[in-house]
Scaffold this active site. Structure first.
Site, short mmCIF file in Angstrom:
data_model
loop_
_atom_site.label_atom_id
_atom_site.label_comp_id
_atom_site.label_asym_id
_atom_site.label_seq_id
_atom_site.Cartn_x
_atom_site.Cartn_y
_atom_site.Cartn_z
N LYS A 22 0.84 -1.21 0.00
CA LYS A 22 0.00 0.00 0.00
C LYS A 22 0.87 1.25 0.00
O LYS A 22 0.68 2.16 -0.82
CB LYS A 22 -0.89 0.00 1.25
CG LYS A 22 -1.55 1.35 1.52
CD LYS A 22 -2.44 1.32 2.76
CE LYS A 22 -1.76 1.54 4.08
NZ LYS A 22 -1.40 2.94 4.38
N ASN A 23 1.85 1.29 0.91
CA ASN A 23 2.64 2.52 1.05
C ASN A 23 3.70 2.66 -0.03
O ASN A 23 4.39 3.68 -0.10
CB ASN A 23 3.27 2.58 2.45
CG ASN A 23 2.19 2.79 3.51
OD1 ASN A 23 1.06 3.15 3.20
ND2 ASN A 23 2.54 2.54 4.78
N ARG A 93 -4.73 10.50 4.65
CA ARG A 93 -3.70 11.54 4.78
C ARG A 93 -2.68 11.51 3.66
O ARG A 93 -2.11 12.54 3.30
CB ARG A 93 -2.95 11.35 6.10
CG ARG A 93 -3.79 11.30 7.31
CD ARG A 93 -2.94 10.97 8.50
NE ARG A 93 -1.87 11.94 8.63
CZ ARG A 93 -2.00 13.12 9.17
NH1 ARG A 93 -3.15 13.50 9.66
NH2 ARG A 93 -0.99 13.95 9.24
N CYS A 117 -5.01 12.33 13.54
CA CYS A 117 -5.71 11.09 13.25
C CYS A 117 -5.59 10.16 14.44
O CYS A 117 -5.02 10.52 15.47
CB CYS A 117 -5.21 10.45 11.97
SG CYS A 117 -3.65 9.62 12.15
N ARG A 122 0.43 14.03 13.67
CA ARG A 122 0.96 13.87 12.31
C ARG A 122 0.97 15.15 11.48
O ARG A 122 0.26 15.27 10.48
CB ARG A 122 0.19 12.76 11.59
CG ARG A 122 0.25 11.45 12.33
CD ARG A 122 -0.41 10.34 11.58
NE ARG A 122 0.36 9.89 10.43
CZ ARG A 122 -0.09 8.97 9.57
NH1 ARG A 122 -1.28 8.46 9.71
NH2 ARG A 122 0.66 8.60 8.57
N ASP A 306 4.32 0.21 12.12
CA ASP A 306 3.13 -0.42 11.53
C ASP A 306 2.97 -1.89 11.92
O ASP A 306 1.99 -2.53 11.54
CB ASP A 306 3.17 -0.30 9.99
CG ASP A 306 2.99 1.14 9.53
OD1 ASP A 306 2.54 1.98 10.34
OD2 ASP A 306 3.29 1.43 8.35
N ILE A 328 7.50 6.44 17.25
CA ILE A 328 7.19 7.19 16.03
C ILE A 328 5.93 8.05 16.21
O ILE A 328 5.92 9.23 15.90
CB ILE A 328 7.04 6.25 14.81
CG1 ILE A 328 8.24 5.32 14.68
CG2 ILE A 328 6.81 7.05 13.52
CD1 ILE A 328 9.57 5.96 14.33
N ARG A 398 -8.70 -0.67 4.11
CA ARG A 398 -7.78 0.36 3.61
C ARG A 398 -6.44 -0.25 3.24
O ARG A 398 -5.76 0.24 2.36
CB ARG A 398 -7.52 1.43 4.69
CG ARG A 398 -8.71 2.28 5.00
CD ARG A 398 -8.29 3.40 5.92
NE ARG A 398 -7.13 4.08 5.36
CZ ARG A 398 -6.37 4.93 6.02
NH1 ARG A 398 -6.66 5.24 7.26
NH2 ARG A 398 -5.34 5.50 5.44
N1 EPU Z 1 6.57 14.26 11.29
C1 EPU Z 1 6.57 15.57 11.64
N2 EPU Z 1 6.40 16.51 10.66
C2 EPU Z 1 6.23 16.15 9.35
C3 EPU Z 1 6.23 14.78 9.00
C4 EPU Z 1 6.40 13.85 10.00
O1 EPU Z 1 6.72 15.93 12.81
O2 EPU Z 1 6.07 17.02 8.51
C5 EPU Z 1 6.77 13.25 12.35
C6 EPU Z 1 5.53 12.35 12.54
O3 EPU Z 1 4.59 12.93 13.39
C7 EPU Z 1 6.15 11.10 13.09
C8 EPU Z 1 7.48 11.02 12.36
O4 EPU Z 1 7.75 12.32 11.89
O5 EPU Z 1 6.41 11.25 14.45
C9 EPU Z 1 7.54 10.06 11.19
O6 EPU Z 1 6.37 10.18 10.40
P1 EPU Z 1 6.37 9.97 8.83
O7 EPU Z 1 6.29 11.28 8.17
O8 EPU Z 1 7.49 9.07 8.45
O9 EPU Z 1 4.99 9.21 8.62
P2 EPU Z 1 4.10 9.31 7.33
O10 EPU Z 1 4.97 9.54 6.15
O11 EPU Z 1 2.95 10.22 7.56
C10 EPU Z 1 4.25 6.79 6.66
C11 EPU Z 1 3.28 5.66 6.41
C12 EPU Z 1 2.65 5.24 7.74
C13 EPU Z 1 3.78 4.78 8.66
C14 EPU Z 1 4.82 5.92 8.83
C15 EPU Z 1 6.02 5.51 9.65
C16 EPU Z 1 2.53 6.10 4.17
C17 EPU Z 1 1.44 6.51 3.26
N3 EPU Z 1 2.26 6.12 5.48
O12 EPU Z 1 3.49 7.84 7.25
O13 EPU Z 1 1.80 4.14 7.46
O14 EPU Z 1 3.27 4.45 9.91
O15 EPU Z 1 5.28 6.34 7.54
O16 EPU Z 1 6.66 4.43 9.09
O17 EPU Z 1 3.61 5.74 3.72
C18 EPU Z 1 -0.01 2.66 7.82
O18 EPU Z 1 0.24 2.15 6.72
O19 EPU Z 1 -0.81 2.14 8.64
C19 EPU Z 1 0.66 3.91 8.18
C20 EPU Z 1 0.20 4.71 9.15
#
Ligand code: EPU
Length: 419
Positions: A22-23, A93, A117, A122, A306, A328, A398
């Site tokens: 998915k990701n 998101r 969320c 996030r 995850d 995380i 999802r």
């Molecule tokens: N963060 C910030 N500011 C930002 C971006 C991230 O503070 O602008 C923080 C987040 O709050 C978190 C950390 O950085 O504490 C890492 O978050 P990340 O940005 O890596 O998460 P994401 O990109 O929003 C993706 C996956 C998630 C997975 C996380 C961590 C996708 C579409 N989503 O989310 O997947 O948990 O990386 O590996 O790739 C899931 O599939 O169930 C899922 C939630």
């Protein structure tokens, strides 16, 4: 709305075919916005999030067709709109992933700011600061991020305070068509980012540093059509490995990538599972008792957040104490209250959960709160004595392609009913 019903306690036996990630698919589908052409995306899983991103792309002018079950042809000759509405972003998101490609192609994008969320606040501040470093002006109005650039984006140096998966992907997609060189420091290294880089390089992008935390992008003037296969879903893979650990049995996962789960392998072996890695298969056998292990979630190659909820369900089935640190997301323990309904003894203290394994769980009515929390309830339900009913299973739809079908085929008694 459907619910899932599981009669627990039946060891699993047979083969499960792992779907595309998915990701991995979400950023790759978003990246088809970067240039005109018909892009071929293979090994796409059948999921609600995939339908959502395709629906979003349609609102921007893209057309697509499914050429076979898992292959999409996406035509992005006409990208005329540049807004991702609140209606779509609030359901997923990852819709923010259109920001980078739209800015690169059209010089503007308007994307609803995602709210908090079920797993944490996030924010997307890293993405926004990154686009500013590339010369975009960003404004927040009426809940929307308005991003614009006069002329084209310019290369810049971006440093992430912590590695962000979608942040890295968004900046990469914007940088490939920027003038000059972009450097992303402390970039995320998840395999899904490697998948996106392979797609972009195949389209003509110039990117160095794949699989490292320092990515260098030399902007190019033009990109061509994409033809890329989505990598196997490592979280789906991990979930089924843990499920076999929970209920016992002997299962071979096929079409997966065993090298994408280094931390989980370590923990599951320590827990007493027998794991045999093939080129694209993993055989998992559990015969004896489970051993308790501690874990900390970390960016890749650390233990994936995850898989934390599923692993917690497994730890409730040991006879020891397990300490789980969630590093995380600040609120990713929503499954705890539901696991307690099944007899689990878990204490939460901030980002730490202490699981006192009692060697068993009992079936109960429980509620899914987010995607991976739902998966942990499935793991728990498979192992529990008696019947478990999981409501709000749209969360599972999802991110898990045909979960009920795949588990039924290996001997689980699991089915869906309308609520
Ligand atoms: N963060 C910030 N500011 C930002 C971006 C991230 O503070 O602008 C923080 C987040 O709050 C978190 C950390 O950085 O504490 C890492 O978050 P990340 O940005 O890596 O998460 P994401 O990109 O929003 C993706 C996956 C998630 C997975 C996380 C961590 C996708 C579409 N989503 O989310 O997947 O948990 O990386 O590996 O790739 C899931 O599939 O169930 C899922 C939630």
């Amino acid at each position: 709305m459907d619910k899932i019903i599981i009669e627990g306690g039946r060891p699993l036996q047979g083969e499960i075919k792992i779907s595309g990630a998915k990701n991995g698919a979400l950023p790759i589908i978003a990246a088809t916005l970067l240039c005109p052409g018909t892009h071929t995306i293979r090994n796409v899983p059948e999921l609600r999030d995939i339908r959502t991103i395709l629906q979003l792309l349609e609102t921007l002018g893209v057309t697509w067709q499914r050429v076979d079950t898992n292959t999409l042809e996406i035509n992005s000759d006409n990208v005329t709109e540049f807004e991702a509405s609140y209606e779509l972003v609030k359901t997923m998101r990852a819709s923010v992933l259109v920001l980078g490609p739209l800015l690169a192609r059209l010089g503007q994008a308007r994307v609803s700011l995602p709210g908090g969320c079920a797993i944490g606040a996030r924010p997307i501040d890293f993405h926004m600061r990154g686009f500013e470093k590339l010369g975009a002006q960003l404004e927040l109005t009426q809940g929307y991020v308005d991003a614009k650039v006069s002329g084209s984006l310019r290369g810049g140096t971006i440093y992430f305070d912590v590695p962000s998966v979608t942040g890295t992907e968004n900046i990469l997609m914007a940088a490939v068509l920027a003038e000059g060189t972009t450097v992303i420091k402390n970039a995320a290294k998840e395999p899904e980012i490697g998948n996106l880089i392979d797609m972009l390089v195949g389209m003509g992008a110039d990117i160095e540093g794949r699989s490292t935390d320092r990515l260098t992008v030399h902007g190019v003037k033009k990109l061509g059509q994409a033809d890329i296969a989505i990598i196997p879903d490592r979280i789906e893979t991990g979930t089924y490995l843990i499920a076999v650990g929970a209920v016992g049995g002997d299962v071979t996962l096929t079409h997966c990538n065993p090298s994408h789960l280094p931390a989980l392998f370590e923990k599951l072996r320590y827990s007493g599972l027998h794991l045999e890695k093939g080129k694209d298969t993993i055989r998992v056998i559990r015969s004896g008792n489970l051993k308790n292990v501690d874990l900390k979630t970390m960016p890749y190659p650390g233990f994936a957040t995850d898989l934390q909820a599923q692993m917690m369900a497994l730890m409730t089935l040991t006879n020891g104490l397990s300490v789980i640190h969630e590093n995380i997301f600040e609120n990713r323990f929503m499954h705890v209250a539901e696991l307690r309904r099944m007899g689990a003894d878990i204490m939460v203290d901030g980002g730490k959960a202490i699981v006192k394994g009692a060697g068993k769980l009992t079936g109960a009515q429980v509620m899914a709160t987010d995607l991976r929390a739902s998966a942990s309830l499935v793991v728990a339900g498979l192992a529990a004595q008696g019947v478990t009913e999981i409501s709000r299973v749209y969360h599972l739809d999802r991110g898990y392609d045909d979960l009920v079908g795949k588990l039924s085929a290996v001997g689980a008694k699991i089915w869906r009913e309308a609520e």
